[in-house]
Design a protein around this motif. Sequence first.
Motif, PDB file in Angstrom:
ATOM      1  N   ARG A  21     -12.232  89.662  91.028  1.00  0.00           N
ATOM      2  CA  ARG A  21     -13.765  89.074  90.578  1.00  0.00           C
ATOM      3  C   ARG A  21     -14.764  89.951  90.648  1.00  0.00           C
ATOM      4  NH1 ARG A  21     -15.650  84.308  89.404  1.00  0.00           N
ATOM      5  NH2 ARG A  21     -17.757  83.933  90.087  1.00  0.00           N
ATOM      6  N   THR A  25     -18.609  94.745  89.326  1.00  0.00           N
ATOM      7  CA  THR A  25     -19.758  94.862  90.101  1.00  0.00           C
ATOM      8  C   THR A  25     -19.825  95.761  90.984  1.00  0.00           C
ATOM      9  OG1 THR A  25     -18.758  93.348  91.621  1.00  0.00           O
ATOM     10  CG2 THR A  25     -20.059  92.315  89.990  1.00  0.00           C
ATOM     11  N   ARG A  62     -13.684  85.447  79.063  1.00  0.00           N
ATOM     12  CA  ARG A  62     -15.022  84.488  79.677  1.00  0.00           C
ATOM     13  C   ARG A  62     -15.380  85.585  80.913  1.00  0.00           C
ATOM     14  NH1 ARG A  62     -14.271  77.833  79.160  1.00  0.00           N
ATOM     15  NH2 ARG A  62     -14.205  77.921  76.889  1.00  0.00           N
ATOM     16  N   ARG A  63     -14.489  85.501  82.011  1.00  0.00           N
ATOM     17  CA  ARG A  63     -14.685  86.336  83.122  1.00  0.00           C
ATOM     18  C   ARG A  63     -15.353  87.691  83.019  1.00  0.00           C
ATOM     19  NH1 ARG A  63     -10.668  85.941  88.050  1.00  0.00           N
ATOM     20  NH2 ARG A  63      -9.553  87.234  86.790  1.00  0.00           N
ATOM     21  N   MET A  65     -16.606  88.901  80.280  1.00  0.00           N
ATOM     22  CA  MET A  65     -17.944  88.828  79.524  1.00  0.00           C
ATOM     23  C   MET A  65     -19.025  88.576  80.803  1.00  0.00           C
ATOM     24  SD  MET A  65     -17.784  89.523  76.351  1.00  0.00           S
ATOM     25  CE  MET A  65     -16.490  89.264  74.928  1.00  0.00           C
ATOM     26  N   LYS A  66     -18.896  87.477  81.478  1.00  0.00           N
ATOM     27  CA  LYS A  66     -19.868  87.293  82.460  1.00  0.00           C
ATOM     28  C   LYS A  66     -20.119  88.519  83.430  1.00  0.00           C
ATOM     29  CE  LYS A  66     -20.302  84.213  86.469  1.00  0.00           C
ATOM     30  NZ  LYS A  66     -19.805  82.873  87.276  1.00  0.00           N
ATOM     31  N   ASP A  67     -19.235  89.379  83.834  1.00  0.00           N
ATOM     32  CA  ASP A  67     -19.423  90.498  84.713  1.00  0.00           C
ATOM     33  C   ASP A  67     -19.943  91.597  84.063  1.00  0.00           C
ATOM     34  OD1 ASP A  67     -18.824  89.018  86.849  1.00  0.00           O
ATOM     35  OD2 ASP A  67     -16.770  89.563  86.715  1.00  0.00           O
ATOM     36  N   SER A  69     -22.517  92.696  82.649  1.00  0.00           N
ATOM     37  CA  SER A  69     -24.079  93.036  82.651  1.00  0.00           C
ATOM     38  C   SER A  69     -23.974  94.106  84.068  1.00  0.00           C
ATOM     39  CB  SER A  69     -24.996  91.801  82.984  1.00  0.00           C
ATOM     40  OG  SER A  69     -24.474  91.037  83.827  1.00  0.00           O
ATOM     41  N   SER A  89     -20.735  87.586  74.681  1.00  0.00           N
ATOM     42  CA  SER A  89     -21.522  87.034  75.380  1.00  0.00           C
ATOM     43  C   SER A  89     -23.181  87.677  75.732  1.00  0.00           C
ATOM     44  CB  SER A  89     -21.123  86.986  76.916  1.00  0.00           C
ATOM     45  OG  SER A  89     -21.010  88.258  77.455  1.00  0.00           O
ATOM     46  N   SER A  91     -24.424  88.198  78.416  1.00  0.00           N
ATOM     47  CA  SER A  91     -24.497  89.247  79.299  1.00  0.00           C
ATOM     48  C   SER A  91     -24.264  90.704  78.666  1.00  0.00           C
ATOM     49  CB  SER A  91     -23.219  88.899  80.135  1.00  0.00           C
ATOM     50  OG  SER A  91     -23.034  89.743  81.281  1.00  0.00           O
TER      51      SER A  91
END
Length: 358
Positions: A21, A25, A62-63, A65-67, A69, A89, A91
Amino acid sequence: MNPENIETVFNISERFPEFTRKWFTRMKKLRVLYLGRWERIDPENEMDKWERTDQEIEMDSRRVMKDLSSLTRLRFLSFQGISTIKSLSRSACKLNKLIILDLRHCYNMEQLPDDIHKLKSLVYLDLTGCEALESIPVGLSRLDNLEVLKGFVLGDVDTAKTCKLAALKRLAKLRKLSVTVHREAYPLDKLIDDIKEFKVLENLNVRWGSKVILKKKHLNKDETEEQEEYERSWRDIKELPKQLRKLDLERFPDKELPEWLWPQKLLYLEKLRLGSSKRNKGFGAVPAGEPTKCGVKVLRLTSLIKLKVEWRELNKLFPNLRLLESYECPRVTFCPCDRNGIWRSEKIDDSTTTLLNI
């Protein structure tokens, strides 16, 4: 490895890439993220015969794409051939240092975000083979640094949020463009009229999709007058834009090339390719006297089953020819090509060699 020190992630063989996850980051220095299929695709078949085999790549898009940024230093992003991607996304649009975005053959991708204009550093965007993509958001015309755009879609969707081809004239650095035409009433003359104000465009590739109907439907009187008024705006095409050096027409839908595309009109074009047309029969009138002044040095003819021309005629039509490729063109005859369908002149110079490699 310490994620904080990684600068490049390149997928070699994983069909199902998995991520923890917080993986992205922590990768503050990442500059290159290449998760898609990396193998070179045959350019003759890349749009028509994309093989959906065990080389497909699937992931939890999806996951990912979410991260995205979090990757603030990213310069190169590739999702080529990832079948689970349906959209890009917002993002991803926060990657303001991104230079190259490769979305080739994401064949389930249906839309691009309206915020795509935020990718201010983008120089290269490839949407080749995104067959589910029906339109391009108008924000794309605000990518001021864009130099290469592949896979621009001209579809039936036409709203205030849809980017028109003519709007790309704002892209002052755009030098290479490929267009996929799915709109029925959009002939080549209209397309050339739309790009005539593109100041630095040198390379144009046009492909007509399978949805384009060749036979014109019967129009009533009002519809006929409306169609004629529409056509008058671009009927005065006399020649290609002078800065254009390379032209590639795939699946050209008509029997005859327009007169402004006959060889005697191609004074500045250096490279011409015609491919996969079931209707095109010739290059127009062959001059009876002196050869034309055509500037084309490289001519590639592939899968043209009705094109009929002899080597003697080609010499008159294209007197500056340095390379000819004839592949699956049974009526292109008497050409001194090798067993691979290639003929090279002994007069090839450094400029022609450079042209062949582009």
